[in-house]
Design a protein around this motif. Structure first.
Motif, PDB file in Angstrom:
ATOM      1  N   ILE A  36       0.863  -1.177   0.000  1.00 65.48           N
ATOM      2  CA  ILE A  36       0.000   0.000   0.000  1.00 65.48           C
ATOM      3  C   ILE A  36       0.904   1.232   0.000  1.00 65.48           C
ATOM      4  CG2 ILE A  36      -1.806   1.269   1.202  1.00 65.48           C
ATOM      5  CD1 ILE A  36      -2.635  -1.437   2.461  1.00 65.48           C
ATOM      6  N   PRO A  37       1.013   1.933  -1.141  1.00 63.97           N
ATOM      7  CA  PRO A  37       1.924   3.082  -1.230  1.00 63.97           C
ATOM      8  C   PRO A  37       1.453   4.257  -0.387  1.00 63.97           C
ATOM      9  CG  PRO A  37       0.625   2.906  -3.223  1.00 63.97           C
ATOM     10  CD  PRO A  37       0.282   1.704  -2.373  1.00 63.97           C
ATOM     11  N   PHE A  38       2.391   5.096  -0.016  1.00 64.16           N
ATOM     12  CA  PHE A  38       2.071   6.332   0.697  1.00 64.16           C
ATOM     13  C   PHE A  38       1.224   7.183  -0.249  1.00 64.16           C
ATOM     14  CE2 PHE A  38       2.844  10.517   2.564  1.00 64.16           C
ATOM     15  CZ  PHE A  38       2.750  10.224   3.917  1.00 64.16           C
ATOM     16  N   PRO A  39       0.088   7.689   0.223  1.00 65.92           N
ATOM     17  CA  PRO A  39      -0.823   8.431  -0.659  1.00 65.92           C
ATOM     18  C   PRO A  39      -0.203   9.695  -1.251  1.00 65.92           C
ATOM     19  CG  PRO A  39      -1.876   7.870   1.414  1.00 65.92           C
ATOM     20  CD  PRO A  39      -0.423   7.557   1.570  1.00 65.92           C
ATOM     21  N   SER A  40      -0.635  10.019  -2.454  1.00 69.83           N
ATOM     22  CA  SER A  40      -0.226  11.283  -3.069  1.00 69.83           C
ATOM     23  C   SER A  40      -1.221  12.350  -2.628  1.00 69.83           C
ATOM     24  CB  SER A  40      -0.195  11.143  -4.586  1.00 69.83           C
ATOM     25  OG  SER A  40      -1.464  10.777  -5.056  1.00 69.83           O
ATOM     26  N   SER A  41      -1.024  13.560  -3.093  1.00 72.77           N
ATOM     27  CA  SER A  41      -1.871  14.650  -2.632  1.00 72.77           C
ATOM     28  C   SER A  41      -2.161  15.623  -3.760  1.00 72.77           C
ATOM     29  CB  SER A  41      -1.153  15.379  -1.497  1.00 72.77           C
ATOM     30  OG  SER A  41      -1.862  16.535  -1.153  1.00 72.77           O
ATOM     31  N   ARG A  71      -0.768  23.897   7.692  1.00 75.87           N
ATOM     32  CA  ARG A  71       0.189  23.510   8.740  1.00 75.87           C
ATOM     33  C   ARG A  71      -0.313  22.346   9.587  1.00 75.87           C
ATOM     34  NH1 ARG A  71       1.794  28.275  12.222  1.00 75.87           N
ATOM     35  NH2 ARG A  71      -0.439  28.447  12.434  1.00 75.87           N
ATOM     36  N   GLN A  72      -1.204  21.544   9.042  1.00 74.32           N
ATOM     37  CA  GLN A  72      -1.746  20.373   9.723  1.00 74.32           C
ATOM     38  C   GLN A  72      -1.394  19.121   8.923  1.00 74.32           C
ATOM     39  OE1 GLN A  72      -5.935  21.156   9.889  1.00 74.32           O
ATOM     40  NE2 GLN A  72      -5.754  22.317  11.768  1.00 74.32           N
ATOM     41  N   PRO A  73      -1.480  17.964   9.568  1.00 74.03           N
ATOM     42  CA  PRO A  73      -1.219  16.732   8.811  1.00 74.03           C
ATOM     43  C   PRO A  73      -2.170  16.630   7.626  1.00 74.03           C
ATOM     44  CG  PRO A  73      -1.271  16.279  11.147  1.00 74.03           C
ATOM     45  CD  PRO A  73      -1.726  17.697  10.975  1.00 74.03           C
ATOM     46  N   GLN A  74      -1.608  16.359   6.480  1.00 71.70           N
ATOM     47  CA  GLN A  74      -2.372  16.174   5.262  1.00 71.70           C
ATOM     48  C   GLN A  74      -2.572  14.689   5.008  1.00 71.70           C
ATOM     49  OE1 GLN A  74      -0.463  16.546   1.251  1.00 71.70           O
ATOM     50  NE2 GLN A  74      -1.446  18.548   1.375  1.00 71.70           N
ATOM     51  N   VAL A  75      -1.521  13.924   5.222  1.00 74.63           N
ATOM     52  CA  VAL A  75      -1.538  12.483   5.028  1.00 74.63           C
ATOM     53  C   VAL A  75      -0.678  11.851   6.110  1.00 74.63           C
ATOM     54  CG1 VAL A  75      -0.880  10.592   3.492  1.00 74.63           C
ATOM     55  CG2 VAL A  75      -1.735  12.717   2.527  1.00 74.63           C
ATOM     56  N   THR A  76      -1.187  10.798   6.731  1.00 76.08           N
ATOM     57  CA  THR A  76      -0.367  10.007   7.653  1.00 76.08           C
ATOM     58  C   THR A  76      -0.524   8.544   7.273  1.00 76.08           C
ATOM     59  OG1 THR A  76      -2.148   9.780   9.273  1.00 76.08           O
ATOM     60  CG2 THR A  76      -0.635  11.614   9.589  1.00 76.08           C
ATOM     61  N   ALA A  77       0.537   7.787   7.494  1.00 77.38           N
ATOM     62  CA  ALA A  77       0.505   6.349   7.236  1.00 77.38           C
ATOM     63  C   ALA A  77       1.278   5.666   8.356  1.00 77.38           C
ATOM     64  CB  ALA A  77       1.124   6.036   5.881  1.00 77.38           C
ATOM     65  N   VAL A  78       0.695   4.607   8.905  1.00 75.94           N
ATOM     66  CA  VAL A  78       1.257   3.946  10.085  1.00 75.94           C
ATOM     67  C   VAL A  78       1.337   2.443   9.867  1.00 75.94           C
ATOM     68  CG1 VAL A  78       0.953   3.583  12.571  1.00 75.94           C
ATOM     69  CG2 VAL A  78       0.136   5.695  11.522  1.00 75.94           C
ATOM     70  N   ASN A  79       2.403   1.832  10.362  1.00 75.11           N
ATOM     71  CA  ASN A  79       2.533   0.378  10.381  1.00 75.11           C
ATOM     72  C   ASN A  79       2.292  -0.081  11.805  1.00 75.11           C
ATOM     73  OD1 ASN A  79       5.266   0.985   8.317  1.00 75.11           O
ATOM     74  ND2 ASN A  79       3.464  -0.062   7.597  1.00 75.11           N
ATOM     75  N   ILE A  80       1.220  -0.866  12.023  1.00 79.01           N
ATOM     76  CA  ILE A  80       0.914  -1.381  13.356  1.00 79.01           C
ATOM     77  C   ILE A  80       0.764  -2.893  13.275  1.00 79.01           C
ATOM     78  CG2 ILE A  80      -0.760  -1.422  15.249  1.00 79.01           C
ATOM     79  CD1 ILE A  80      -1.522   1.439  14.470  1.00 79.01           C
ATOM     80  N   HIS A  81       1.511  -3.580  14.094  1.00 79.08           N
ATOM     81  CA  HIS A  81       1.392  -5.039  14.191  1.00 79.08           C
ATOM     82  C   HIS A  81       0.708  -5.310  15.522  1.00 79.08           C
ATOM     83  CE1 HIS A  81       2.207  -9.236  14.631  1.00 79.08           C
ATOM     84  NE2 HIS A  81       2.942  -9.292  13.530  1.00 79.08           N
ATOM     85  N   GLY A  82      -0.591  -5.580  15.483  1.00 84.39           N
ATOM     86  CA  GLY A  82      -1.381  -5.759  16.702  1.00 84.39           C
ATOM     87  C   GLY A  82      -0.858  -6.825  17.633  1.00 84.39           C
ATOM     88  N   GLY A  83      -0.261  -7.872  17.089  1.00 80.85           N
ATOM     89  CA  GLY A  83       0.276  -8.950  17.914  1.00 80.85           C
ATOM     90  C   GLY A  83       1.530  -8.571  18.668  1.00 80.85           C
ATOM     91  N   LYS A  84       2.149  -7.461  18.288  1.00 82.06           N
ATOM     92  CA  LYS A  84       3.384  -7.028  18.946  1.00 82.06           C
ATOM     93  C   LYS A  84       3.193  -5.762  19.765  1.00 82.06           C
ATOM     94  CE  LYS A  84       6.543  -9.093  15.649  1.00 82.06           C
ATOM     95  NZ  LYS A  84       7.706  -8.884  14.777  1.00 82.06           N
TER      96      LYS A  84
END
Length: 123
Positions: A36-41, A71-84
């Motif tokens: 899943i690529p980082f979104p464009s804007s 001056r606010q977040p436009q796009v955020t992307a996070v990697n979360i591994h729920g098991g860890k």
């Protein structure tokens, strides 16, 4: 020179060093064949002071692009591994508002903007 923090503490964090540990969002995190690529804007992004060709700030396991005008977040992307996932004790967390020196203060909102929003204390 920093900015006034939540408790009147001046804090500007140098995020420009140790970038090898802050690789940011990883598009292939979910495994082979699912990227899943980082979104464009469509709106202009703020560029980094440290590298004007870049417009994405990378932190540990997440990346963010700041809207140049708002001056606010436009796009955020996070990697979360729920098991860890694990709890972090309050004393281990950095609860001081800091400015990311890679972007510059004029491109970031201060803690005063976030104070009182949805229970956020600006920390």
């Amino acid at each position: 020179e920093g900015v006034e923090g939540v408790d009147g503490v001046v804090s500007e964090r140098d995020f420009s060093s140790s970038s090898d540990i802050r690789k940011g969002y990883q598009p292939g995190f979910l495994g082979p064949g699912l990227s899943i690529p980082f979104p464009s804007s469509l709106r202009p992004r703020a560029t980094l002071k440290t590298d004007p060709r870049q417009s994405v700030l990378h932190y540990t396991h997440f990346s963010i692009a700041i809207d140049d005008e708002r001056r606010q977040p436009q796009v955020t992307a996070v990697n979360i591994h729920g098991g860890k996932m694990h709890s972090v004790k309050g004393s281990e967390m950095n609860t001081t508002f800091t400015v990311d020196n890679r972007l510059g203060r004029s491109k970031q909102l201060s803690h005063k903007f976030y104070t009182g929003l949805l229970g956020n204390s600006g920390r």
